[in-house]
Design a protein around this motif. Structure first.
Motif, PDB file in Angstrom:
ATOM      1  N   MET A   1     -53.469 -11.622 -36.183  1.00  0.00           N
ATOM      2  CA  MET A   1     -53.759 -11.195 -34.832  1.00  0.00           C
ATOM      3  C   MET A   1     -53.273  -9.756 -34.685  1.00  0.00           C
ATOM      4  N   ASN A   2     -54.081  -8.939 -34.040  1.00  0.00           N
ATOM      5  CA  ASN A   2     -53.633  -7.560 -33.851  1.00  0.00           C
ATOM      6  C   ASN A   2     -52.900  -7.422 -32.517  1.00  0.00           C
ATOM      7  N   GLY A   3     -52.172  -6.310 -32.413  1.00  0.00           N
ATOM      8  CA  GLY A   3     -51.336  -6.079 -31.245  1.00  0.00           C
ATOM      9  C   GLY A   3     -52.100  -5.992 -29.942  1.00  0.00           C
ATOM     10  N   VAL A  15     -46.969 -11.710 -18.367  1.00  0.00           N
ATOM     11  CA  VAL A  15     -45.708 -11.443 -19.059  1.00  0.00           C
ATOM     12  C   VAL A  15     -45.429  -9.945 -19.016  1.00  0.00           C
ATOM     13  N   ASN A  16     -44.262  -9.581 -18.501  1.00  0.00           N
ATOM     14  CA  ASN A  16     -43.823  -8.196 -18.438  1.00  0.00           C
ATOM     15  C   ASN A  16     -43.189  -7.852 -19.791  1.00  0.00           C
ATOM     16  N   LEU A  17     -43.698  -6.801 -20.450  1.00  0.00           N
ATOM     17  CA  LEU A  17     -43.218  -6.462 -21.788  1.00  0.00           C
ATOM     18  C   LEU A  17     -41.763  -6.015 -21.802  1.00  0.00           C
ATOM     19  N   THR A  18     -41.312  -5.370 -20.748  1.00  0.00           N
ATOM     20  CA  THR A  18     -39.908  -4.952 -20.677  1.00  0.00           C
ATOM     21  C   THR A  18     -39.002  -6.179 -20.623  1.00  0.00           C
ATOM     22  N   GLU A  19     -39.371  -7.161 -19.804  1.00  0.00           N
ATOM     23  CA  GLU A  19     -38.587  -8.398 -19.705  1.00  0.00           C
ATOM     24  C   GLU A  19     -38.664  -9.184 -21.014  1.00  0.00           C
ATOM     25  N   LEU A  20     -39.852  -9.213 -21.623  1.00  0.00           N
ATOM     26  CA  LEU A  20     -40.015  -9.914 -22.893  1.00  0.00           C
ATOM     27  C   LEU A  20     -39.145  -9.289 -23.969  1.00  0.00           C
ATOM     28  N   ALA A  21     -39.096  -7.967 -24.002  1.00  0.00           N
ATOM     29  CA  ALA A  21     -38.264  -7.278 -24.994  1.00  0.00           C
ATOM     30  C   ALA A  21     -36.800  -7.695 -24.851  1.00  0.00           C
ATOM     31  N   LYS A  22     -36.327  -7.803 -23.618  1.00  0.00           N
ATOM     32  CA  LYS A  22     -34.952  -8.246 -23.371  1.00  0.00           C
ATOM     33  C   LYS A  22     -34.762  -9.685 -23.844  1.00  0.00           C
ATOM     34  N   MET A  23     -35.746 -10.549 -23.567  1.00  0.00           N
ATOM     35  CA  MET A  23     -35.658 -11.949 -23.979  1.00  0.00           C
ATOM     36  C   MET A  23     -35.628 -12.073 -25.504  1.00  0.00           C
ATOM     37  N   LEU A  24     -36.273 -11.126 -26.190  1.00  0.00           N
ATOM     38  CA  LEU A  24     -36.299 -11.132 -27.651  1.00  0.00           C
ATOM     39  C   LEU A  24     -35.049 -10.495 -28.254  1.00  0.00           C
ATOM     40  N   PHE A  26     -34.156  -7.231 -27.911  1.00  0.00           N
ATOM     41  CA  PHE A  26     -34.335  -5.817 -28.235  1.00  0.00           C
ATOM     42  C   PHE A  26     -33.522  -4.970 -27.257  1.00  0.00           C
ATOM     43  N   ASP A  27     -32.984  -3.863 -27.747  1.00  0.00           N
ATOM     44  CA  ASP A  27     -32.216  -2.964 -26.887  1.00  0.00           C
ATOM     45  C   ASP A  27     -33.083  -2.335 -25.811  1.00  0.00           C
ATOM     46  N   ASN A  28     -34.350  -2.058 -26.169  1.00  0.00           N
ATOM     47  CA  ASN A  28     -35.286  -1.504 -25.203  1.00  0.00           C
ATOM     48  C   ASN A  28     -36.688  -1.980 -25.559  1.00  0.00           C
ATOM     49  N   ASP A  29     -37.650  -1.682 -24.695  1.00  0.00           N
ATOM     50  CA  ASP A  29     -38.997  -2.205 -24.932  1.00  0.00           C
ATOM     51  C   ASP A  29     -39.800  -1.378 -25.932  1.00  0.00           C
ATOM     52  N   GLN A  30     -39.277  -0.229 -26.365  1.00  0.00           N
ATOM     53  CA  GLN A  30     -40.008   0.623 -27.310  1.00  0.00           C
ATOM     54  C   GLN A  30     -40.254  -0.095 -28.635  1.00  0.00           C
ATOM     55  N   ARG A  31     -39.288  -0.854 -29.088  1.00  0.00           N
ATOM     56  CA  ARG A  31     -39.442  -1.599 -30.351  1.00  0.00           C
ATOM     57  C   ARG A  31     -40.582  -2.612 -30.245  1.00  0.00           C
ATOM     58  N   LEU A  32     -40.675  -3.278 -29.114  1.00  0.00           N
ATOM     59  CA  LEU A  32     -41.749  -4.242 -28.902  1.00  0.00           C
ATOM     60  C   LEU A  32     -43.094  -3.524 -28.828  1.00  0.00           C
ATOM     61  N   HIS A  33     -43.143  -2.431 -28.088  1.00  0.00           N
ATOM     62  CA  HIS A  33     -44.388  -1.665 -27.989  1.00  0.00           C
ATOM     63  C   HIS A  33     -44.847  -1.205 -29.367  1.00  0.00           C
ATOM     64  N   SER A  34     -43.920  -0.750 -30.189  1.00  0.00           N
ATOM     65  CA  SER A  34     -44.264  -0.314 -31.553  1.00  0.00           C
ATOM     66  C   SER A  34     -44.815  -1.471 -32.370  1.00  0.00           C
ATOM     67  N   ALA A  35     -44.178  -2.623 -32.281  1.00  0.00           N
ATOM     68  CA  ALA A  35     -44.631  -3.801 -33.025  1.00  0.00           C
ATOM     69  C   ALA A  35     -46.023  -4.237 -32.578  1.00  0.00           C
ATOM     70  N   LEU A  45     -42.777 -12.479 -35.253  1.00  0.00           N
ATOM     71  CA  LEU A  45     -42.729 -11.938 -33.896  1.00  0.00           C
ATOM     72  C   LEU A  45     -43.537 -12.816 -32.945  1.00  0.00           C
ATOM     73  N   ILE A  46     -44.687 -13.267 -33.408  1.00  0.00           N
ATOM     74  CA  ILE A  46     -45.511 -14.144 -32.559  1.00  0.00           C
ATOM     75  C   ILE A  46     -44.764 -15.442 -32.263  1.00  0.00           C
ATOM     76  N   GLU A  47     -44.068 -15.973 -33.264  1.00  0.00           N
ATOM     77  CA  GLU A  47     -43.275 -17.190 -33.056  1.00  0.00           C
ATOM     78  C   GLU A  47     -42.161 -16.934 -32.047  1.00  0.00           C
TER      79      GLU A  47
END
Length: 115
Positions: A1-3, A15-24, A26-35, A45-47
């Protein structure tokens, strides 16, 4: 699956990506956005996203055709709520996990008897 596909699904689910990043964790949402810029998002990551959003991993693969791996990799195929095929390796891993759980329960019971 692509991003892009994954981002679209998350957006549709509200789903808010900033909140999701915190739940995962991550220190900030940039890592999630990059992934999520990847052409092929890592299954781990999908799991993690599925767990954080209380979804089944299969939820994120709605549009797949239900193909199963032709080698000995761990694979399950199905459509919605039914499983059509399970690989031999997946079954053996489940059996091994059952054996380990039985052994652990036995150890705990023996420990409780001693105390």
């Amino acid at each position: 699956m692509n991003g892009k596909e994954l981002k679209k699904i998350l957006k549709e689910e509200g789903v808010n990506l900033t909140e999701l990043a915190k739940m995962l964790g991550f220190d900030n949402d940039q890592r999630l956005h990059s992934a999520l810029k990847a052409e092929d998002v890592k299954s781990g990551l999908i799991e993690a996203i599925a767990k954080a959003t209380n979804k089944n991993v299969g939820f994120f693969y709605k549009n797949t055709t239900g193909a199963i791996a032709s080698d000995n990799s761990v694979a399950v195929s199905g459509d919605g709520n039914s499983v059509n095929a399970i690989s031999e390796r997946f079954i053996s891993l489940l059996e091994k996990k059952d054996e380990q759980m039985d052994r652990l329960i036995g150890l705990l019971e023996n420990n409780n008897k001693r105390n």
